[in-house]
Write a protein that holds these residues in place. Structure first.
Motif, mmCIF file in Angstrom:
data_model
loop_
_atom_site.group_PDB
_atom_site.id
_atom_site.type_symbol
_atom_site.label_atom_id
_atom_site.label_comp_id
_atom_site.label_asym_id
_atom_site.label_seq_id
_atom_site.Cartn_x
_atom_site.Cartn_y
_atom_site.Cartn_z
ATOM 1 N N GLY A 103 5.993 6.488 -11.600
ATOM 2 C CA GLY A 103 5.661 6.254 -12.996
ATOM 3 C C GLY A 103 5.944 4.827 -13.425
ATOM 4 N N ASN A 104 6.501 4.010 -12.514
ATOM 5 C CA ASN A 104 6.731 2.588 -12.796
ATOM 6 C C ASN A 104 5.414 1.834 -12.716
ATOM 7 N N PRO A 105 5.366 0.634 -13.279
ATOM 8 C CA PRO A 105 4.139 -0.171 -13.127
ATOM 9 C C PRO A 105 3.809 -0.359 -11.641
ATOM 10 N N LEU A 106 2.537 -0.183 -11.318
ATOM 11 C CA LEU A 106 2.093 -0.265 -9.934
ATOM 12 C C LEU A 106 0.831 -1.106 -9.855
ATOM 13 N N ASP A 107 0.847 -2.088 -8.987
ATOM 14 C CA ASP A 107 -0.353 -2.871 -8.701
ATOM 15 C C ASP A 107 -1.017 -2.289 -7.465
ATOM 16 N N VAL A 108 -2.270 -1.901 -7.604
ATOM 17 C CA VAL A 108 -3.060 -1.489 -6.446
ATOM 18 C C VAL A 108 -3.765 -2.761 -5.988
ATOM 19 N N GLU A 109 -3.153 -3.441 -5.014
ATOM 20 C CA GLU A 109 -3.676 -4.735 -4.565
ATOM 21 C C GLU A 109 -4.893 -4.590 -3.660
ATOM 22 N N LYS A 110 -4.944 -3.499 -2.922
ATOM 23 C CA LYS A 110 -6.033 -3.285 -1.968
ATOM 24 C C LYS A 110 -6.284 -1.787 -1.886
ATOM 25 N N TRP A 111 -7.571 -1.393 -1.886
ATOM 26 C CA TRP A 111 -7.903 0.028 -1.783
ATOM 27 C C TRP A 111 -9.296 0.162 -1.200
ATOM 28 N N ASP A 112 -9.369 0.270 0.110
ATOM 29 C CA ASP A 112 -10.632 0.471 0.823
ATOM 30 C C ASP A 112 -10.616 1.874 1.412
ATOM 31 N N LEU A 113 -11.064 2.856 0.640
ATOM 32 C CA LEU A 113 -10.990 4.261 1.025
ATOM 33 C C LEU A 113 -12.112 4.596 2.006
ATOM 34 N N GLU A 114 -11.873 4.213 3.267
ATOM 35 C CA GLU A 114 -12.789 4.515 4.373
ATOM 36 C C GLU A 114 -11.996 4.370 5.661
ATOM 37 N N VAL A 115 -12.475 5.000 6.712
ATOM 38 C CA VAL A 115 -11.774 4.907 7.999
ATOM 39 C C VAL A 115 -11.657 3.433 8.388
ATOM 40 N N GLY A 116 -10.441 2.998 8.681
ATOM 41 C CA GLY A 116 -10.164 1.605 9.006
ATOM 42 C C GLY A 116 -9.848 0.764 7.786
ATOM 43 N N GLY A 117 -10.080 1.309 6.590
ATOM 44 C CA GLY A 117 -9.838 0.567 5.357
ATOM 45 C C GLY A 117 -8.352 0.345 5.104
ATOM 46 N N HIS A 118 -8.051 -0.747 4.436
ATOM 47 C CA HIS A 118 -6.684 -1.174 4.147
ATOM 48 C C HIS A 118 -6.324 -0.776 2.717
ATOM 49 N N TRP A 119 -5.087 -0.327 2.523
ATOM 50 C CA TRP A 119 -4.566 -0.094 1.182
ATOM 51 C C TRP A 119 -3.227 -0.801 1.048
ATOM 52 N N ARG A 120 -2.911 -1.271 -0.161
ATOM 53 C CA ARG A 120 -1.613 -1.895 -0.427
ATOM 54 C C ARG A 120 -1.270 -1.718 -1.899
ATOM 55 N N PHE A 121 -0.027 -1.237 -2.148
ATOM 56 C CA PHE A 121 0.498 -1.063 -3.499
ATOM 57 C C PHE A 121 1.789 -1.864 -3.629
ATOM 58 N N VAL A 122 2.053 -2.361 -4.833
ATOM 59 C CA VAL A 122 3.341 -2.969 -5.144
ATOM 60 C C VAL A 122 3.867 -2.295 -6.406
ATOM 61 N N GLU A 123 5.023 -1.656 -6.265
ATOM 62 C CA GLU A 123 5.688 -0.983 -7.379
ATOM 63 C C GLU A 123 6.707 -1.942 -7.990
ATOM 64 N N HIS A 124 6.715 -2.035 -9.311
ATOM 65 C CA HIS A 124 7.662 -2.888 -10.036
ATOM 66 C C HIS A 124 8.666 -1.984 -10.758
ATOM 67 N N HIS A 125 9.955 -2.267 -10.563
ATOM 68 C CA HIS A 125 11.009 -1.446 -11.156
ATOM 69 C C HIS A 125 12.162 -2.341 -11.558
ATOM 70 N N ASP A 126 13.177 -1.753 -12.171
ATOM 71 C CA ASP A 126 14.311 -2.537 -12.677
ATOM 72 C C ASP A 126 14.974 -3.382 -11.599
ATOM 73 N N GLY A 127 14.989 -2.891 -10.366
ATOM 74 C CA GLY A 127 15.624 -3.620 -9.280
ATOM 75 C C GLY A 127 14.740 -4.668 -8.621
ATOM 76 N N GLY A 128 13.493 -4.805 -9.077
ATOM 77 C CA GLY A 128 12.575 -5.779 -8.473
ATOM 78 C C GLY A 128 11.225 -5.153 -8.187
ATOM 79 N N SER A 129 10.799 -5.280 -6.946
ATOM 80 C CA SER A 129 9.514 -4.687 -6.559
ATOM 81 C C SER A 129 9.566 -4.287 -5.089
ATOM 82 N N ASP A 130 8.706 -3.328 -4.748
ATOM 83 C CA ASP A 130 8.593 -2.849 -3.375
ATOM 84 C C ASP A 130 7.123 -2.729 -3.031
ATOM 85 N N GLY A 131 6.768 -3.181 -1.841
ATOM 86 C CA GLY A 131 5.400 -3.083 -1.367
ATOM 87 C C GLY A 131 5.259 -1.992 -0.319
#
Length: 158
Positions: free
Chosen positions: A47-75
């Motif tokens: 439920g924290n702010p989330l950046d969907v940096e990459k979303w290629d929904l297909e076989v071989g496709g790349h996805w990447r999310f970065v979650e932002h929270h009080d302690g910083g961020s996690d990819g």
């Protein structure tokens, strides 16, 4: 009706993790929440702010999310291995906090026939130490917080 149950997390082998969770929403709606970037951003990161940096929904496709929270961020990122609309997603999963320690996650969407959907996740890690490290990282608490945000999204308007 709002689902207030936590996900059931079990391990049976030395490298696996099995998760089951029932949602009070039809399979098409749960699938959309898992596969449409604007919906993913509303629940996936606990439920924290989330950046969907990459979303290629297909076989071989790349996805990447970065979650932002009080302690910083996690990819988090991976590549899709299988995409069967409304039924199954299989992808690699890697947390920036444990680089090079990827798992393969298979997510099945089971229509329970009564307007509810069971999500079943099978994660296979390279080693038992990788699995145990992910479990110790707070994965279960984070997942249940994300699923609570998903409940809110699924039971809300739209």
């Amino acid at each position: 009706m709002t689902n207030t149950h936590s996900a059931v997390v079990t391990t049976s082998g030395d490298r696996d993790c099995h998760v089951e969770r029932v949602f009070d929403a039809p399979r098409a709606r749960v699938w959309a929440a898992y596969t449409e970037p604007d919906l993913i951003a509303r629940w996936w990161g606990r439920g924290n702010p989330l950046d969907v940096e990459k979303w290629d929904l297909e076989v071989g496709g790349h996805w990447r999310f970065v979650e932002h929270h009080d302690g910083g961020s996690d990819g988090f990122e991976g590549r899709f291995r299988e995409v069967v609309p409304r039924e199954r997603l299989v992808y690699s999963f890697e947390w920036d906090g444990m680089p090079t320690h990827a798992s393969i996650d298979a997510v099945d969407f089971v229509d329970l026939g009564d307007g509810r959907t069971k999500v079943v996740v099978e994660s296979l890690f390279l080693t038992g130490e990788d699995r145990d490290g992910m479990l110790r990282s707070g994965m279960e608490d984070g997942m249940n917080a994300s699923y609570a945000a998903l409940d809110a999204l699924l039971t809300g308007p739209g």
